[in-house]
Write a protein that holds these residues in place. Structure first.
Motif, PDB file in Angstrom:
ATOM      1  N   THR A  32       4.611  -0.626   3.823  1.00 21.81           N
ATOM      2  CA  THR A  32       3.379  -0.892   4.554  1.00 21.81           C
ATOM      3  C   THR A  32       2.487  -1.650   3.586  1.00 21.81           C
ATOM      4  OG1 THR A  32       3.560   1.107   5.882  1.00 21.81           O
ATOM      5  CG2 THR A  32       1.386   0.097   5.742  1.00 21.81           C
ATOM      6  N   ALA A  33       1.972  -2.787   4.044  1.00 28.63           N
ATOM      7  CA  ALA A  33       1.153  -3.630   3.169  1.00 28.63           C
ATOM      8  C   ALA A  33      -0.047  -4.143   3.934  1.00 28.63           C
ATOM      9  CB  ALA A  33       1.992  -4.803   2.654  1.00 28.63           C
ATOM     10  N   ASP A  34      -1.063  -4.556   3.195  1.00 32.34           N
ATOM     11  CA  ASP A  34      -2.213  -5.233   3.772  1.00 32.34           C
ATOM     12  C   ASP A  34      -2.002  -6.731   3.631  1.00 32.34           C
ATOM     13  OD1 ASP A  34      -3.546  -2.945   4.526  1.00 32.34           O
ATOM     14  OD2 ASP A  34      -4.895  -2.927   2.795  1.00 32.34           O
ATOM     15  N   THR A  56      -7.950  -8.856   7.114  1.00 25.28           N
ATOM     16  CA  THR A  56      -6.900  -7.998   6.569  1.00 25.28           C
ATOM     17  C   THR A  56      -6.414  -7.029   7.636  1.00 25.28           C
ATOM     18  OG1 THR A  56      -7.907  -8.151   4.380  1.00 25.28           O
ATOM     19  CG2 THR A  56      -6.338  -6.349   4.742  1.00 25.28           C
ATOM     20  N   LYS A  57      -5.105  -7.020   7.836  1.00 28.89           N
ATOM     21  CA  LYS A  57      -4.452  -6.117   8.792  1.00 28.89           C
ATOM     22  C   LYS A  57      -3.180  -5.566   8.145  1.00 28.89           C
ATOM     23  CE  LYS A  57      -7.243  -6.950  12.246  1.00 28.89           C
ATOM     24  NZ  LYS A  57      -8.111  -5.958  12.805  1.00 28.89           N
ATOM     25  N   PRO A  58      -2.774  -4.353   8.527  1.00 30.04           N
ATOM     26  CA  PRO A  58      -1.536  -3.804   7.984  1.00 30.04           C
ATOM     27  C   PRO A  58      -0.302  -4.446   8.630  1.00 30.04           C
ATOM     28  CG  PRO A  58      -2.510  -2.254   9.522  1.00 30.04           C
ATOM     29  CD  PRO A  58      -3.473  -3.396   9.392  1.00 30.04           C
ATOM     30  N   VAL A  59       0.747  -4.591   7.842  1.00 32.74           N
ATOM     31  CA  VAL A  59       2.051  -5.035   8.331  1.00 32.74           C
ATOM     32  C   VAL A  59       3.105  -4.078   7.782  1.00 32.74           C
ATOM     33  CG1 VAL A  59       1.493  -7.485   8.627  1.00 32.74           C
ATOM     34  CG2 VAL A  59       2.301  -6.689   6.413  1.00 32.74           C
ATOM     35  N   ASN A  60       4.187  -3.940   8.509  1.00 29.45           N
ATOM     36  CA  ASN A  60       5.303  -3.079   8.100  1.00 29.45           C
ATOM     37  C   ASN A  60       6.578  -3.896   8.071  1.00 29.45           C
ATOM     38  OD1 ASN A  60       3.900  -0.421   8.117  1.00 29.45           O
ATOM     39  ND2 ASN A  60       3.577  -0.982  10.249  1.00 29.45           N
ATOM     40  N   THR A 118      -3.675 -10.383   4.302  1.00 32.58           N
ATOM     41  CA  THR A 118      -4.954 -11.046   4.544  1.00 32.58           C
ATOM     42  C   THR A 118      -4.703 -12.522   4.801  1.00 32.58           C
ATOM     43  OG1 THR A 118      -6.091  -9.478   3.101  1.00 32.58           O
ATOM     44  CG2 THR A 118      -7.263 -11.516   3.623  1.00 32.58           C
ATOM     45  N   LYS A 144       0.808  -1.214   0.000  1.00 34.11           N
ATOM     46  CA  LYS A 144       0.000   0.000   0.000  1.00 34.11           C
ATOM     47  C   LYS A 144       0.845   1.269   0.000  1.00 34.11           C
ATOM     48  CE  LYS A 144      -4.115  -1.676   0.021  1.00 34.11           C
ATOM     49  NZ  LYS A 144      -4.989  -1.405  -1.098  1.00 34.11           N
ATOM     50  N   LYS A 145       2.016   1.209   0.625  1.00 33.48           N
ATOM     51  CA  LYS A 145       2.852   2.408   0.752  1.00 33.48           C
ATOM     52  C   LYS A 145       4.317   1.982   0.771  1.00 33.48           C
ATOM     53  CE  LYS A 145       3.575   6.243   3.951  1.00 33.48           C
ATOM     54  NZ  LYS A 145       3.248   6.768   5.272  1.00 33.48           N
TER      55      LYS A 145
END
Length: 188
Positions: free
Chosen positions: A124-126, A133-137, A128, A111-112
């Protein structure tokens, strides 16, 4: 009028060069790897899971995106063999853990992206898993046709609570830690 044509031509060339520079590269799902480690009070287990497909997106030499699908039915322990491996693999694929009959794939969508250092990105990604679905870095290093990362995932955020000391009392040495570790190597 001449200035307008010059500006229009310059704009067209700029847009065309951006489009030309954007390049999607499919990953080689067979050559790319995901290794996992899950830890518990009395030790750990490790294994692999395979990619189904995926792609990274570059603009010039800069990473700007990516989407990946993991085939959760390929989840296997590599630190065990025979009957013990089969039992652990079965339990990991059961509803207590990843529920691969209902959720045969997991996905990660970037995502970023920010530059961290030369060829290293803060991502930064989603993620699933089990339909959640949760964000991870994580940091992603890109060199040639390979990208690598290592990061931890809190399984309880994806409703995988089996053996978690944060949800069940009195587990003692049967406690399984909430975070599992992933080491990923993408080939494209």
């Amino acid at each position: 009028m001449k200035n307008l044509k010059t500006i229009a031509l310059a704009l067209f060339v700029a847009v065309a060069s951006i489009s030309v520079n954007a390049q999607t590269k499919k990953i080689d799902a067979k050559a790319s790897t995901i290794k996992w480690v899950g830890k518990k009070v009395t030790g750990e287990h490790s294994g692999t899971v395979n990619f189904k497909d995926g792609a990274v997106v570059f603009k010039g030499k800069k990473l700007v995106g990516g989407t990946f699908t993991v085939n959760m039915t390929t989840l296997t322990a590599t630190d065990l063999t025979g009957e013990y491996q089969q039992k652990l693999d079965g339990h990991l694929k059961a509803d207590d853990f990843f529920g691969t009959d209902k959720f045969p794939t997991a996905t990660l969508v970037i995502k970023k992206i920010g530059a961290k250092a030369k060829d290293v990105y803060a991502v930064t990604a989603d993620l699933t898993i089990k339909g959640i679905t949760k964000p991870v870095n994580f940091e992603l290093a890109v060199k040639g046709n390979t990208a690598t990362t290592a990061f931890k995932v809190d399984r309880t955020k994806y409703d995988i609570k089996y053996g978690s000391g944060n949800f069940f009392q009195g587990l003692g040495d049967k406690t399984i830690y909430d975070d599992f570790e992933l080491a990923v190597a993408l080939k494209f």
